[in-house]
Design a protein around this motif. Structure first.
Motif, PDB file in Angstrom:
ATOM      1  N   LEU A  61      25.183  64.931  78.866  1.00  0.00           N
ATOM      2  CA  LEU A  61      25.783  65.357  80.145  1.00  0.00           C
ATOM      3  C   LEU A  61      24.904  66.399  80.845  1.00  0.00           C
ATOM      4  O   LEU A  61      24.850  66.456  82.068  1.00  0.00           O
ATOM      5  CB  LEU A  61      27.180  65.936  79.925  1.00  0.00           C
ATOM      6  CG  LEU A  61      28.273  64.940  79.507  1.00  0.00           C
ATOM      7  CD1 LEU A  61      29.596  65.652  79.323  1.00  0.00           C
ATOM      8  CD2 LEU A  61      28.416  63.829  80.537  1.00  0.00           C
ATOM      9  N   SER A  62      24.224  67.198  80.029  1.00  0.00           N
ATOM     10  CA  SER A  62      23.323  68.190  80.638  1.00  0.00           C
ATOM     11  C   SER A  62      22.155  67.474  81.286  1.00  0.00           C
ATOM     12  O   SER A  62      21.734  67.830  82.390  1.00  0.00           O
ATOM     13  CB  SER A  62      22.770  69.157  79.587  1.00  0.00           C
ATOM     14  OG  SER A  62      23.816  69.719  78.860  1.00  0.00           O
ATOM     15  N   ASP A  64      21.908  64.432  82.525  1.00  0.00           N
ATOM     16  CA  ASP A  64      22.154  63.729  83.792  1.00  0.00           C
ATOM     17  C   ASP A  64      22.756  64.655  84.861  1.00  0.00           C
ATOM     18  O   ASP A  64      23.135  64.204  85.934  1.00  0.00           O
ATOM     19  CB  ASP A  64      23.026  62.472  83.566  1.00  0.00           C
ATOM     20  CG  ASP A  64      24.460  62.808  83.211  1.00  0.00           C
ATOM     21  OD1 ASP A  64      24.845  63.993  83.324  1.00  0.00           O
ATOM     22  OD2 ASP A  64      25.217  61.901  82.819  1.00  0.00           O
ATOM     23  N   GLY A  65      22.858  65.928  84.538  1.00  0.00           N
ATOM     24  CA  GLY A  65      23.259  66.905  85.563  1.00  0.00           C
ATOM     25  C   GLY A  65      24.754  67.006  85.796  1.00  0.00           C
ATOM     26  O   GLY A  65      25.206  67.896  86.505  1.00  0.00           O
ATOM     27  N   SER A  66      25.546  66.123  85.183  1.00  0.00           N
ATOM     28  CA  SER A  66      26.981  66.146  85.498  1.00  0.00           C
ATOM     29  C   SER A  66      27.667  67.374  84.886  1.00  0.00           C
ATOM     30  O   SER A  66      28.586  67.928  85.480  1.00  0.00           O
ATOM     31  CB  SER A  66      27.663  64.857  85.027  1.00  0.00           C
ATOM     32  OG  SER A  66      27.435  64.678  83.642  1.00  0.00           O
ATOM     33  N   LEU A  67      27.185  67.813  83.723  1.00  0.00           N
ATOM     34  CA  LEU A  67      27.808  68.990  83.101  1.00  0.00           C
ATOM     35  C   LEU A  67      27.616  70.219  83.997  1.00  0.00           C
ATOM     36  O   LEU A  67      28.562  70.975  84.241  1.00  0.00           O
ATOM     37  CB  LEU A  67      27.191  69.245  81.722  1.00  0.00           C
ATOM     38  CG  LEU A  67      27.880  70.329  80.911  1.00  0.00           C
ATOM     39  CD1 LEU A  67      29.291  69.912  80.555  1.00  0.00           C
ATOM     40  CD2 LEU A  67      27.098  70.638  79.648  1.00  0.00           C
ATOM     41  N   MET A 105      27.157  70.208  87.128  1.00  0.00           N
ATOM     42  CA  MET A 105      27.956  70.038  88.334  1.00  0.00           C
ATOM     43  C   MET A 105      29.410  70.455  88.076  1.00  0.00           C
ATOM     44  O   MET A 105      29.956  71.277  88.807  1.00  0.00           O
ATOM     45  CB  MET A 105      27.883  68.567  88.777  1.00  0.00           C
ATOM     46  CG  MET A 105      28.511  68.265  90.122  1.00  0.00           C
ATOM     47  SD  MET A 105      30.266  67.909  89.980  1.00  0.00           S
ATOM     48  CE  MET A 105      30.215  66.268  89.228  1.00  0.00           C
ATOM     49  N   HIS A 106      29.990  69.884  87.006  1.00  0.00           N
ATOM     50  CA  HIS A 106      31.389  70.210  86.708  1.00  0.00           C
ATOM     51  C   HIS A 106      31.570  71.708  86.457  1.00  0.00           C
ATOM     52  O   HIS A 106      32.525  72.324  86.933  1.00  0.00           O
ATOM     53  CB  HIS A 106      31.875  69.429  85.471  1.00  0.00           C
ATOM     54  CG  HIS A 106      32.082  67.973  85.736  1.00  0.00           C
ATOM     55  ND1 HIS A 106      32.959  67.502  86.676  1.00  0.00           N
ATOM     56  CD2 HIS A 106      31.494  66.866  85.188  1.00  0.00           C
ATOM     57  CE1 HIS A 106      32.926  66.180  86.705  1.00  0.00           C
ATOM     58  NE2 HIS A 106      32.027  65.767  85.808  1.00  0.00           N
ATOM     59  N   ALA A 158      36.601  66.919  90.425  1.00  0.00           N
ATOM     60  CA  ALA A 158      35.441  67.431  89.702  1.00  0.00           C
ATOM     61  C   ALA A 158      35.839  68.725  89.023  1.00  0.00           C
ATOM     62  O   ALA A 158      36.881  69.299  89.332  1.00  0.00           O
ATOM     63  CB  ALA A 158      34.285  67.674  90.672  1.00  0.00           C
ATOM     64  N   TYR A 192      38.957  68.658  85.339  1.00  0.00           N
ATOM     65  CA  TYR A 192      38.889  67.219  85.583  1.00  0.00           C
ATOM     66  C   TYR A 192      38.297  66.516  84.358  1.00  0.00           C
ATOM     67  O   TYR A 192      38.807  65.499  83.887  1.00  0.00           O
ATOM     68  CB  TYR A 192      38.045  66.950  86.825  1.00  0.00           C
ATOM     69  CG  TYR A 192      37.566  65.535  86.927  1.00  0.00           C
ATOM     70  CD1 TYR A 192      38.447  64.508  87.294  1.00  0.00           C
ATOM     71  CD2 TYR A 192      36.247  65.204  86.626  1.00  0.00           C
ATOM     72  CE1 TYR A 192      38.010  63.205  87.373  1.00  0.00           C
ATOM     73  CE2 TYR A 192      35.813  63.897  86.688  1.00  0.00           C
ATOM     74  CZ  TYR A 192      36.698  62.894  87.066  1.00  0.00           C
ATOM     75  OH  TYR A 192      36.269  61.603  87.117  1.00  0.00           O
ATOM     76  N   LEU A 193      37.196  67.094  83.845  1.00  0.00           N
ATOM     77  CA  LEU A 193      36.517  66.519  82.685  1.00  0.00           C
ATOM     78  C   LEU A 193      37.482  66.395  81.510  1.00  0.00           C
ATOM     79  O   LEU A 193      37.548  65.361  80.831  1.00  0.00           O
ATOM     80  CB  LEU A 193      35.348  67.433  82.304  1.00  0.00           C
ATOM     81  CG  LEU A 193      34.210  66.824  81.489  1.00  0.00           C
ATOM     82  CD1 LEU A 193      33.518  65.735  82.297  1.00  0.00           C
ATOM     83  CD2 LEU A 193      33.207  67.904  81.105  1.00  0.00           C
ATOM     84  N   TYR A 224      40.209  63.793  82.257  1.00  0.00           N
ATOM     85  CA  TYR A 224      39.598  62.468  82.218  1.00  0.00           C
ATOM     86  C   TYR A 224      39.376  62.034  80.764  1.00  0.00           C
ATOM     87  O   TYR A 224      39.732  60.923  80.372  1.00  0.00           O
ATOM     88  CB  TYR A 224      38.289  62.483  82.993  1.00  0.00           C
ATOM     89  CG  TYR A 224      37.469  61.236  82.811  1.00  0.00           C
ATOM     90  CD1 TYR A 224      37.801  60.059  83.487  1.00  0.00           C
ATOM     91  CD2 TYR A 224      36.361  61.225  81.958  1.00  0.00           C
ATOM     92  CE1 TYR A 224      37.064  58.905  83.304  1.00  0.00           C
ATOM     93  CE2 TYR A 224      35.613  60.073  81.775  1.00  0.00           C
ATOM     94  CZ  TYR A 224      35.972  58.916  82.458  1.00  0.00           C
ATOM     95  OH  TYR A 224      35.234  57.777  82.261  1.00  0.00           O
TER      96      TYR A 224
END
Ligand SMILES: Nc1ncnc2c1ncn2[C@@H]1O[C@H](COP(=O)(O)OP(=O)(O)O)[C@@H](O)[C@H]1O
Ligand SMILES: [Mg+2]
Lengths: 273, 260
Positions: free
Chosen positions: A71-72, A74-77, A79-80, A225, A229-230, A233
Motif C-alpha cells: 500500500l505504501s 502504490d501511494g494509497s496508504l 493518501m488515506h 477515503a 474508510y480503509l 472497507y
C-alpha cells in the motif's frame, strides 16, 4: 560534549553511580517496552502459522507488513493517512481554538456562563457520535462533514475543561493585579491564560483522541477515503489484514500527534521542570 | 500647622450581602495615618481587618463613608497605595525580574529607566543574583521580599500589608519582618499593616490600633515609644526595650483572647 564532561567531573563518585543507575533503569524500561511488542508480534505470527488461531479471522503480522509495504508503494496508504490526518488536525485545531474562545467568553460574562450552563452539561453528557448522521447531512457527506464531526466531539470538552481551568485561577493573584489597576483584558492576559496553560495542554491531549474518534466515525459514515474508510472497507470484504493495517497506522499517527503536544508542553512549561 | 492626615478614613461602614445572610463587617469606623508612619491594626480574626485594607486600596466600595489619601478621595484602585498579601502570589511562570515588573507592565510604564530602577531595588535588597531565577527556586522569606519589591516598583506612597509574614515560619518571620520594616523606613513610605502577632505590631509600628470584634470599632490606640530609638533600631532590637512587655500585656488584654 566538553561541557558535559566537565559537569561530570564535579560530581562525587556516588553521584555518578546514581546517575548511571537512573540511566540504566530508563534503558531497562525502554527495552522492556520494545521487548513486549516483539514478543506479542512473534507469538501472533507463530500462532497463525501453526493454525492455533485462524489467520482468516486474525490475519498475521507478516501479511500485514507485506500489505503495508504494498500500500505504501502504490501511494494509497499515504493518501488515506494524509486525508485522515488532515481532517483530524483541522477538527483538533478548530475545536481547540473555538473552544478556547467560547471559554474566554464564558469567563468574561458570568451571566452568559450561567445561561448556557445547562446546555453545556447536556451536550457534554450526550454521546456526540449520535449526531454524526445529522452533521453529515447538514455539513455535507465529505471532508467538511467529517471535520465538523471531529470538531463537535472535541469542542464541548474543550469549553468545559478550559472554563473550569480559568475559574480555578487563584483569586488572590487576580486581586493582586487589580491593586495595580489591571483591566479585565489584562487580567486575562497576565494571569488567567498563562495559569491555565497546563489545563489547556491536558485538554489538547484528550482532544487528539476525541478528534480521531470524530474522524473515524465520520469516515465510517461517508466512506470515500481515509483510515476509517480503509478499516470499514477491510471489514466489509473480510480482509482482516487491511483492517489491522489501518488500525496500526492509526495508532502510529495518534502517537506522533501526542508526542507533538508533549513537546509543546515541554517548551511552554519550562518553569515547571 | 496644616492637617497632615495622610490617610483619612471617615465613617466607613461595610455590609456584605449573601443570599442567606448579611454581614456587617464595619460600622462607622474612622481613623487616620500620618505621613511616614507605620500603623498596625490588631484585632480578633474575622473582625474586618482585611475589609478595611481592601476598601483603602479601592478594591471594595464601602457601603457608606469616605477615604482620602493625600487629600484625594478614593473611588477605585489607585496608584497611591500598594498592597501586600499574606501569600507572595508570585507567578511561577515568570522570572523574579518579570514578576517584579508586573505592576509596571499593567500600568504600561516598563521602560529602560523603570527596569533599571527595579533592578536596582533587587540589588539593594539582596536579590540581584536571582533576577533570572524562577520563584520555585527561592525560599519563602526571599519570595516575600520579592513581593514587597513588586509592590514598591510602582512607587506607591502608602503600603497596605495584610498579615504579610504569617505564612512564614517563626525565624524567617522575625528576619523578614525586620528587613521589610527597614525597607519601608528607608524608602520613606507610609504603611498600614494588619497582623495578629502583637509583638510584631509593637516592634514595627509607631502606633497600634486595637480593634473590637465584628463590626470593628477602635478599642484603643497605643502610641509606641520604645527606648530603643537609637540611630537606626531594628524591630528585633526593639523587642528588648523595657516598655515592650508593658505594651504587650496591655494589648493582649484588650484583645480579649479567651482559650475556649
Ligand atoms: N466577600 C465576602 N462576602 C461575604 N462576607 C464576607 C466577605 N469577605 C469577608 N466577609 C465577612 O466579613 C467579616 C470580616 O472579614 P475580614 O475583613 O476578612 O476579616 P479579618 O481580615 O479581620 O479576619 C468576616 O465575618 C467575613 O466572613
Ligand atoms: Mg484577614
Amino acid at each position: 560534549m566538553l561541557n558535559k564532561d566537565n559537569e561530570n567531573v564535579k560530581y562525587s563518585p556516588q553521584h555518578q553511580e546514581f546517575l548511571r543507575a537512573v540511566k540504566r533503569n530508563k534503558l531497562q524500561i525502554k527495552a522492556s517496552q520494545v521487548g513486549f511488542l516483539m514478543l506479542f508480534i512473534i507469538c501472533w505470527e507463530v500462532a497463525a502459522n501453526l493454525k492455533w488461531i485462524d489467520p482468516f479471522f486474525f490475519s498475521k503480522p507478516s501479511d500485514i507488513f507485506k500489505l503495508l509495504v504494498r500500500l505504501s508503494a502504490d501511494g494509497s496508504l499515504i493518501m488515506h493517512t494524509t486525508v485522515s490526518v488532515y481532517e483530524t488536525l483541522m477538527g483538533f485545531v478548530i475545536g481547540t481554538v473555538l473552544g478556547t474562545i467560547v471559554a474566554i467568553m464564558l469567563w468574561w460574562s458570568d451571566f452568559i456562563a450561567k445561561v448556557v450552563d445547562p446546555y453545556l452539561v447536556v451536550l457534554n453528557a450526550l454521546p456526540k457520535i449520535a449526531l454524526g448522521p445529522i452533521i453529515i447531512i447538514w455539513a455535507g457527506a465529505g471532508t467538511r462533514g467529517i471535520i465538523v464531526t471531529a470538531l463537535l466531539i472535541s469542542i464541548v470538552v474543550t469549553i468545559l475543561s478550559t472554563f473550569n481551568g480559568f475559574k480555578e485561577v487563584d483569586t488572590e493573584k487576580i486581586k493582586m493585579l487589580k491593586t495595580f489597576g489591571a483591566t479585565k483584558l489584562q487580567i486575562l492576559q497576565k494571569v488567567v491564560l498563562p495559569a491555565s496553560v497546563p489545563t489547556m495542554i491536558n485538554t489538547m491531549k484528550i482532544n487528539i483522541g476525541m478528534s480521531w474518534v470524530g474522524v473515524i466515525v465520520g469516515e465510517f459514515l461517508v466512506s470515500k477515503a481515509g483510515l476509517g474508510y480503509l478499516i470499514v472497507y477491510g471489514g466489509q470484504v473480510f480482509r482482516l489484514d487491511i483492517v489491522m493495517a489501518g488500525v496500526i497506522v492509526l495508532a502510529v499517527a495518534t502517537f506522533v500527534m501526542y508526542q507533538f503536544v508533549a513537546w509543546v508542553e515541554n517548551r511552554f512549561l519550562r518553569w515547571k521542570q | 500647622m496644616r492637617n497632615n492626615k495622610f490617610v483619612d478614613i471617615k465613617n466607613i461602614s461595610m455590609t456584605y450581602h449573601t443570599l442567606d445572610n448579611e454581614t456587617i463587617a464595619l460600622k462607622e469606623l474612622s481613623f487616620h495615618v500620618d505621613k511616614g508612619e507605620i500603623v498596625s491594626l490588631v484585632g480578633p480574626s474575622g473582625c474586618g481587618k482585611s475589609t478595611i485594607l481592601s476598601i483603602i486600596a479601592g478594591l471594595l466600595k464601602p457601603s457608606t463613608g469616605e477615604i482620602f489619601i493625600d487629600g484625594h478621595r478614593i473611588d477605585g484602585p489607585n496608584k497611591a497605595s500598594g498592597y501586600m498579601f499574606q501569600r507572595d502570589n508570585l507567578f511561577p511562570w515568570r522570572t523574579i525580574l518579570q514578576n517584579v515588573l508586573i505592576g509596571l507592565e499593567i500600568q504600561k510604564k516598563v521602560n529602560d529607566e523603570s527596569i533599571a530602577r527595579v533592578s536596582q531595588l533587587l540589588d539593594t535588597y539582596g536579590l540581584g543574583e536571582f533576577k533570572n531565577h524562577y520563584p520555585d527556586q527561592l525560599s519563602g522569606g526571599m519570595r516575600q521580599r520579592v513581593a514587597l519589591i513588586r509592590t514598591l516598583a510602582v512607587e506607591p506612597e502608602l503600603l497596605l500589608l495584610d498579615e504579610p509574614f504569617s505564612a512564614l515560619d517563626y525565624q524567617n518571620r522575625l528576619a523578614v519582618g525586620d528587613e521589610i520594616a527597614r525597607i519601608i523606613k528607608k524608602e520613606g513610605k507610609t504603611a498600614l499593616m494588619v497582623t495578629h502577632d502583637v509583638g510584631e505590631a509593637i516592634s514595627m509600628s509607631d502606633r497600634v490600633l486595637v480593634l473590637s470584634n465584628r463590626p470593628a470599632t477602635i478599642k484603643n490606640i497605643h502610641h509606641i515609644q520604645l527606648t530603643c530609638q537609637s540611630d537606626n533600631p531594628s524591630p528585633i532590637q526593639c523587642r528588648e526595650a523595657p516598655e515592650f512587655r508593658h505594651y504587650f500585656n496591655l494589648i493582649w488584654k484588650e484583645l480579649d483572647v479567651y482559650v475556649k
